[in-house]
Design a protein around this motif. Structure first.
Motif, PDB file in Angstrom:
ATOM      1  N   ASP A  13       1.025  -0.689  -0.289  1.00  0.00           N
ATOM      2  CA  ASP A  13       0.023   0.073  -0.070  1.00  0.00           C
ATOM      3  C   ASP A  13       0.970   1.265  -0.068  1.00  0.00           C
ATOM      4  O   ASP A  13       0.695   2.413  -0.704  1.00  0.00           O
ATOM      5  N   GLY A  14       1.872   1.268   1.144  1.00  0.00           N
ATOM      6  CA  GLY A  14       2.749   2.569   0.355  1.00  0.00           C
ATOM      7  C   GLY A  14       3.306   2.254  -0.437  1.00  0.00           C
ATOM      8  O   GLY A  14       3.978   3.812  -1.209  1.00  0.00           O
ATOM      9  N   ILE A  15       3.480   1.333  -1.055  1.00  0.00           N
ATOM     10  CA  ILE A  15       4.054   1.852  -2.726  1.00  0.00           C
ATOM     11  C   ILE A  15       3.392   2.636  -3.359  1.00  0.00           C
ATOM     12  O   ILE A  15       3.300   3.128  -4.080  1.00  0.00           O
ATOM     13  N   VAL A  16       1.907   1.822  -3.826  1.00  0.00           N
ATOM     14  CA  VAL A  16       1.241   2.009  -5.034  1.00  0.00           C
ATOM     15  C   VAL A  16       0.719   3.396  -4.497  1.00  0.00           C
ATOM     16  O   VAL A  16       0.595   4.316  -5.381  1.00  0.00           O
ATOM     17  N   SER A  17       0.358   3.579  -3.100  1.00  0.00           N
ATOM     18  CA  SER A  17      -0.428   4.822  -2.796  1.00  0.00           C
ATOM     19  C   SER A  17       0.593   5.955  -3.203  1.00  0.00           C
ATOM     20  O   SER A  17       0.137   7.202  -3.698  1.00  0.00           O
ATOM     21  N   THR A  18       1.902   6.157  -2.737  1.00  0.00           N
ATOM     22  CA  THR A  18       2.398   7.464  -2.735  1.00  0.00           C
ATOM     23  C   THR A  18       3.344   6.983  -3.682  1.00  0.00           C
ATOM     24  O   THR A  18       3.656   8.338  -4.018  1.00  0.00           O
ATOM     25  N   GLY A 146       7.953   1.469   2.035  1.00  0.00           N
ATOM     26  CA  GLY A 146       7.329   1.226   1.506  1.00  0.00           C
ATOM     27  C   GLY A 146       7.082   2.878   0.136  1.00  0.00           C
ATOM     28  O   GLY A 146       7.337   2.642  -0.602  1.00  0.00           O
ATOM     29  N   ALA A 147       6.876   3.214   0.971  1.00  0.00           N
ATOM     30  CA  ALA A 147       6.454   4.423   0.732  1.00  0.00           C
ATOM     31  C   ALA A 147       7.795   5.629   0.515  1.00  0.00           C
ATOM     32  O   ALA A 147       8.122   6.370  -0.401  1.00  0.00           O
ATOM     33  N   LEU A 148       8.973   4.882   0.523  1.00  0.00           N
ATOM     34  CA  LEU A 148      10.296   5.391   0.876  1.00  0.00           C
ATOM     35  C   LEU A 148      10.373   5.394  -0.656  1.00  0.00           C
ATOM     36  O   LEU A 148      11.328   6.197  -1.253  1.00  0.00           O
TER      37      LEU A 148
END
Length: 219
Positions: A13-18, A146-148
């Motif tokens: 989720d962190g990868i996709v949303s960010t 993931g978002a980083l």
């Protein structure tokens, strides 16, 4: 296992949303400051939201497990013979003969009646109830990690390369997350990888198109 599942989902989720957020902003502006601000805001909001949601969800599951154990304990205290018969029937359902099922049920009841019913009837290990703090922490850290990836990929490279670097790194990371989720679920890896990477590609394409349209429209 619960914290591991939460970690994989949180990272995904962190990868996709960010990625969708920063790629959308990149479609509207080339400002590194704007990209960094949007990415950090999305990271913080998403990680806190994921942790809170996972905490509430797992807390509800834990409360349900505790309530089921409490009910089972009351039933054992009030009508142990009926509970023994029920356990015997459950053991028969596992393929044991009536005589062997009765013997097994009696031995399990003598050893720890509540544990026996919890594991055989409810599928619960009383010593390993789901921990909401573990799940929340795993979600928070995994979402942040993931978002980083898309955040750094969009702000560090030169302007001419940032979009290509971001898209490529995100697709590779999503493929790995898809593979990991398939392994955890003992499912085929290829469909999970394709779904994950395909969904991320669509998300980035849509947000980039929206950002480009808004950016070209001007103030």
């Amino acid at each position: 296992m619960n914290w591991l599942r939460a970690g994989v989902l949180g990272a995904n989720d962190g990868i996709v949303s960010t990625a969708g957020l920063v790629v959308g902003v990149a479609g509207a502006t080339a400002s590194r400051a704007a990209l960094l601000t949007a990415g950090l805001a999305g990271l913080l909001a998403g990680s806190i939201s994921m942790a809170a949601g996972e905490y509430v969800s797992v807390s509800t599951q834990r409360d349900s497990q505790r309530a089921a154990l409490a009910l089972e304990k009351r039933e054992l205290d009030t009508d142990p013979e009926a509970e023994l018969a029920e356990l015997t029937h459950l053991m028969e359902g596992k393929g044991l003969s009536p005589e062997l099922a009765r013997e097994a049920a009696e031995q399990l009841t003598e050893r720890d009646a509540l544990r026996a019913h919890a594991e055989v009837e409810l599928g619960i290990d009383p010593d390993e109830l789901t921990n909401p703090w573990h799940a929340a922490g795993a979600s928070f850290l995994a979402f942040t990690a993931g978002a980083l990836l898309p955040l750094l990929a969009i702000v560090l490279p030169p302007t001419s390369l940032r979009l290509a670097v971001t898209v490529l790194s995100v697709l590779v990371a999503l493929a790995l997350c898809g593979w990991g989720s398939a392994r955890l679920g003992e499912a085929r890896a290829r469909p999970a990888i394709l779904r994950n990477a395909g969904g991320g590609a669509v998300a980035m394409a849509v947000t980039y198109a929206a950002g480009s349209l808004l950016g070209s429209a001007g103030p």
